[in-house]
Design a protein around this motif. Structure first.
Motif, PDB file in Angstrom:
ATOM      1  N   VAL A  86       0.846  -1.197   0.000  1.00 23.57           N
ATOM      2  CA  VAL A  86       0.000   0.000   0.000  1.00 23.57           C
ATOM      3  C   VAL A  86       0.875   1.238   0.000  1.00 23.57           C
ATOM      4  CG1 VAL A  86      -1.959  -1.095   1.179  1.00 23.57           C
ATOM      5  CG2 VAL A  86      -0.195   0.079   2.524  1.00 23.57           C
ATOM      6  N   LEU A  87       0.293   2.347  -0.416  1.00 19.77           N
ATOM      7  CA  LEU A  87       0.896   3.658  -0.200  1.00 19.77           C
ATOM      8  C   LEU A  87       0.065   4.351   0.864  1.00 19.77           C
ATOM      9  CD1 LEU A  87       2.414   3.060  -2.894  1.00 19.77           C
ATOM     10  CD2 LEU A  87       2.267   5.519  -3.317  1.00 19.77           C
ATOM     11  N   LEU A  88       0.706   4.676   1.980  1.00 16.52           N
ATOM     12  CA  LEU A  88       0.025   5.384   3.056  1.00 16.52           C
ATOM     13  C   LEU A  88      -0.237   6.821   2.630  1.00 16.52           C
ATOM     14  CD1 LEU A  88       2.108   3.986   6.059  1.00 16.52           C
ATOM     15  CD2 LEU A  88      -0.058   3.122   5.119  1.00 16.52           C
ATOM     16  N   GLU A  89      -1.095   7.511   3.360  1.00 18.90           N
ATOM     17  CA  GLU A  89      -1.535   8.846   2.948  1.00 18.90           C
ATOM     18  C   GLU A  89      -0.374   9.809   2.696  1.00 18.90           C
ATOM     19  OE1 GLU A  89      -4.486  12.446   4.436  1.00 18.90           O
ATOM     20  OE2 GLU A  89      -4.580  10.500   5.435  1.00 18.90           O
ATOM     21  N   GLU A  90       0.601   9.845   3.595  1.00 19.24           N
ATOM     22  CA  GLU A  90       1.720  10.766   3.398  1.00 19.24           C
ATOM     23  C   GLU A  90       2.556  10.374   2.182  1.00 19.24           C
ATOM     24  OE1 GLU A  90       3.011   7.771   6.597  1.00 19.24           O
ATOM     25  OE2 GLU A  90       1.208   8.923   6.178  1.00 19.24           O
ATOM     26  N   ASP A  91       2.630   9.078   1.904  1.00 19.91           N
ATOM     27  CA  ASP A  91       3.367   8.615   0.730  1.00 19.91           C
ATOM     28  C   ASP A  91       2.593   8.876  -0.559  1.00 19.91           C
ATOM     29  OD1 ASP A  91       5.689   7.610   2.112  1.00 19.91           O
ATOM     30  OD2 ASP A  91       4.374   6.036   2.886  1.00 19.91           O
ATOM     31  N   VAL A 162       6.763   2.616  -0.228  1.00 13.79           N
ATOM     32  CA  VAL A 162       5.754   1.585  -0.369  1.00 13.79           C
ATOM     33  C   VAL A 162       5.806   0.762   0.905  1.00 13.79           C
ATOM     34  CG1 VAL A 162       5.063  -0.470  -1.660  1.00 13.79           C
ATOM     35  CG2 VAL A 162       5.937   1.544  -2.882  1.00 13.79           C
ATOM     36  N   THR A 163       4.638   0.488   1.474  1.00 13.82           N
ATOM     37  CA  THR A 163       4.540  -0.268   2.714  1.00 13.82           C
ATOM     38  C   THR A 163       3.984  -1.639   2.438  1.00 13.82           C
ATOM     39  OG1 THR A 163       4.248   1.770   3.997  1.00 13.82           O
ATOM     40  CG2 THR A 163       3.530  -0.288   5.024  1.00 13.82           C
ATOM     41  N   HIS A 164       4.717  -2.646   2.885  1.00  6.94           N
ATOM     42  CA  HIS A 164       4.310  -4.040   2.707  1.00  6.94           C
ATOM     43  C   HIS A 164       3.444  -4.449   3.895  1.00  6.94           C
ATOM     44  CE1 HIS A 164       4.690  -8.113   1.161  1.00  6.94           C
ATOM     45  NE2 HIS A 164       4.916  -8.521   2.386  1.00  6.94           N
ATOM     46  N   ARG A 165       2.209  -4.860   3.639  1.00  3.77           N
ATOM     47  CA  ARG A 165       1.270  -5.244   4.699  1.00  3.77           C
ATOM     48  C   ARG A 165       0.816  -6.661   4.490  1.00  3.77           C
ATOM     49  NH1 ARG A 165       1.752  -1.672   8.829  1.00  3.77           N
ATOM     50  NH2 ARG A 165       1.430   0.422   8.126  1.00  3.77           N
TER      51      ARG A 165
END
Length: 165
Positions: A86-91, A162-165
């Protein structure tokens, strides 16, 4: 402003694909999904975001599947994500800022990939990955497993992650 094709390979990702696409669909200009044999609702979920869904028989080669996804891209740059990213809001904001200002002479954008977290959700492990690759610039994925693109030309290190969840 440059244009971006999101290029994904998926298989049986119904639990996470919607979350991923919701985090980026408003940031990219095109979404390309290559399905390698899903038997769940993955393609149905993908169809809520794009009509560019292609079947590609799995042959134990992640690079081949990623190259197939890139072959359907029509925008200036190809971006890859896995369905559990996912891309978090700030990203998302940082990505849009980059997209608006990216010099078209850049061949590859490297971005942090957050993959390890503590119990509080703070990043404990992150590394840079090639994330935006200039379309049709002669670069290709290599490696059946742990595939990568060898960057050529001008490389930029980006602020979005990019955040891996």
């Amino acid at each position: 402003m440059v244009s971006v094709s999101l290029c994904m390979i998926v298989k049986n990702e119904e639990d996470v694909l919607g979350r991923c696409l919701e985090s980026v669909s408003h940031l990219v200009d095109e979404i390309v999904i290559v399905d390698t044999g899903s038997t769940d609702r993955t393609k149905e979920i993908a169809a809520r975001f794009t009509d560019k869904i292609f079947d590609f028989p799995w042959r134990d080669d992640f690079a081949a599947a990623r190259n197939e996804s890139f072959s359907h891209a029509s925008m200036d740059y190809c971006m890859w994500l896995d369905a559990d990213d996912v891309l978090l809001e700030e990203d998302q904001k940082a990505f849009l800022a980059l997209k608006e200002t990216l010099d078209p002479a850049v061949s590859v954008v490297m971005a942090p990939y957050h993959t390890g977290f503590d119990q509080g959700g703070h990043v404990t492990f992150s590394y840079y990955r090639e994330r935006l690759i200039k379309n049709r610039a002669g670069m290709a994925w290599a490696g059946a497993v742990h595939e990568a693109v060898t960057p050529t030309g001008k490389v930029l290190y980006a602020d979005f992650a990019v955040t891996h969840r």
